[in-house]
Design a protein around this motif. Structure first.
Motif, short mmCIF file in Angstrom:
data_model
loop_
_atom_site.label_atom_id
_atom_site.label_comp_id
_atom_site.label_asym_id
_atom_site.label_seq_id
_atom_site.Cartn_x
_atom_site.Cartn_y
_atom_site.Cartn_z
N ALA A 84 1.07 -1.54 -0.53
CA ALA A 84 -0.13 -0.08 -0.19
C ALA A 84 0.61 1.53 -0.28
N GLU A 85 2.11 1.33 -0.51
CA GLU A 85 3.04 2.34 -0.91
C GLU A 85 1.90 3.23 -1.62
N GLU A 86 1.41 2.81 -2.44
CA GLU A 86 0.93 4.09 -2.98
C GLU A 86 -0.61 3.91 -3.24
N MET A 87 -1.53 4.65 -2.76
CA MET A 87 -3.38 4.52 -2.65
C MET A 87 -3.66 5.99 -3.20
N THR A 88 -5.28 5.94 -3.97
CA THR A 88 -5.80 6.97 -4.15
C THR A 88 -6.84 7.57 -3.18
N VAL A 89 -7.33 8.49 -3.64
CA VAL A 89 -8.02 9.21 -2.43
C VAL A 89 -9.02 8.60 -2.40
N GLU A 90 -9.50 8.05 -3.62
CA GLU A 90 -10.63 7.27 -3.34
C GLU A 90 -11.39 5.98 -2.28
N GLN A 91 -9.40 4.83 -2.00
CA GLN A 91 -9.61 4.01 -1.54
C GLN A 91 -8.85 4.54 -0.28
N LEU A 92 -8.55 6.17 0.18
CA LEU A 92 -8.35 6.30 1.70
C LEU A 92 -9.94 6.74 2.27
N LYS A 93 -11.16 6.91 1.25
CA LYS A 93 -12.09 7.44 1.72
C LYS A 93 -12.60 5.86 1.59
#
Length: 335
Positions: A153-162
């Motif tokens: 999970a070194e890269e995540m989108t705003v949508e995934q964080l939401k």
């Protein structure tokens, strides 16, 4: 000297105590050594001049509030006291909302906050016969962090964080976010609800301030959050950039792709400064009472905060220093 101050500040940050009365005795000793000549070989007139300068200011300044602003305020306070041993500066880390409550209740001179002050809070201060001034002190990037051994999970989108943080989230395991990720429970760490960082993060990521799932481990002490994530391979948390910089040997910062963006951007001094680390770049603030600004020691403290040396401390702590127009605007309130 600034580097030494930061080292002392880091040691103090490791403490679990919320309030740090910063005694001026160490600064007084340094001032006396300078006044007595030491290896500098000052003449008697120079000694008297130095002594008069260091004894010119006296009093006590109390700052309370944001744990994000705390490392900056602490470093500036220590260095300011070294130059002005007659002034005692106390810095407390209790959360942005609690800091603003402290100036409303007359328990502090300056509130540290990682959010904008609300209209109703200003109105309450004015109803008490005072007023408050908004002063940015640095630029920060709220940093989403994972354990150093997390390699999925070194890269995540705003949508995934939401998906993870929104109220009523159905995410329990990492695999709920991405089927290729481990079928392991995500253990979440974040600021408490009195934190300006909590308010900003929820608005930027979830889309509504204070909207967040409740089944996470909260703390107003960012060092508790650092320890939680660094000891748990399957954890995720967020806090101010300075705490990540201080602990980057045991944490990883997540690169984030904002909505409409084509790339993942990690938080750095450069990306925070130019705004490409979106949507989590922001200003952080102090809010002195106008009545406090009438006192010479408070004016001098703010002038030091905005000086070249003060802004150097901002960057040494791990934040981005202010632009010159912001500095001049802040100084206009004390000149």
């Amino acid at each position: 000297m600034a580097k030494g101050i930061i080292q002392k500040g880091i040691l103090l940050l490791a403490s679990l105590a919320l309030v740090f009365p910063l005694a001026a005795c160490g600064g007084a000793n340094n001032g006396n050594n300078a006044a007595n000549g030491g290896s500098g070989g000052e003449t008697g007139s120079q000694q008297n001049q130095t002594s008069n300068q260091t004894e010119e200011l006296s009093g006590e300044i109390i700052l309370n509030g944001s744990s994000t602003v705390y490392p900056v305020a602490l470093a500036v306070a220590e260095e300011f006291m070294n130059a002005n041993p007659g002034v005692n500066v106390q810095v407390a880390s209790t959360g942005s909302s609690n800091g603003i409550k402290a100036i409303i209740n007359g328990e502090a001179d300056i509130a540290n906050a990682s959010r904008l002050i609300k209209d109703e809070e200003v109105q309450t201060i004015q109803a008490n016969g005072d007023d408050v001034v908004q002063m940015p002190v640095a630029f920060d990037g709220i940093t989403v962090v994972i354990h150093k051994d997390n390699d999925w999970a070194e890269e995540m989108t705003v949508e995934q964080l939401k998906m993870i943080w929104e109220p009523g989230s159905q995410v329990t395991y990492w695999s709920d976010v991405d089927p290729s990720w481990p079928n392991e429970k995500i253990n979440l760490y974040g600021p408490g609800t009195a934190s300006g960082t909590f308010e900003y993060f929820t608005e930027a990521i979830v889309g509504e301030a204070f909207a967040s799932r409740e089944d996470y481990i909260p703390s107003e002490d960012d060092n508790v959050l650092v320890q939680g994530v660094s000891n748990d391979k399957y954890s995720l948390g967020y806090f101010g950039f300075a705490y990540y910089i201080e602990n980057q040997d045991k944490l990883k910062a997540v690169a984030i792709k904002a909505e409409g963006s084509d790339e993942y951007v990690a938080p750095t001094l450069e990306t925070i400064n130019n705004g490409t680390y979106a949507p989590l770049s922001r200003e952080i603030y102090m809010y002195p009472l106008k009545s406090a600004l009438e006192r010479p020691e408070v004016k001098a403290f703010i002038e030091y905060y905005m000086s070249e040396e003060g802004q150097e401390l901002v960057e040494l702590v791990g934040y981005v220093s202010l632009t010159q127009d912001r500095i001049e605007e802040n100084l206009s309130h004390v000149r």
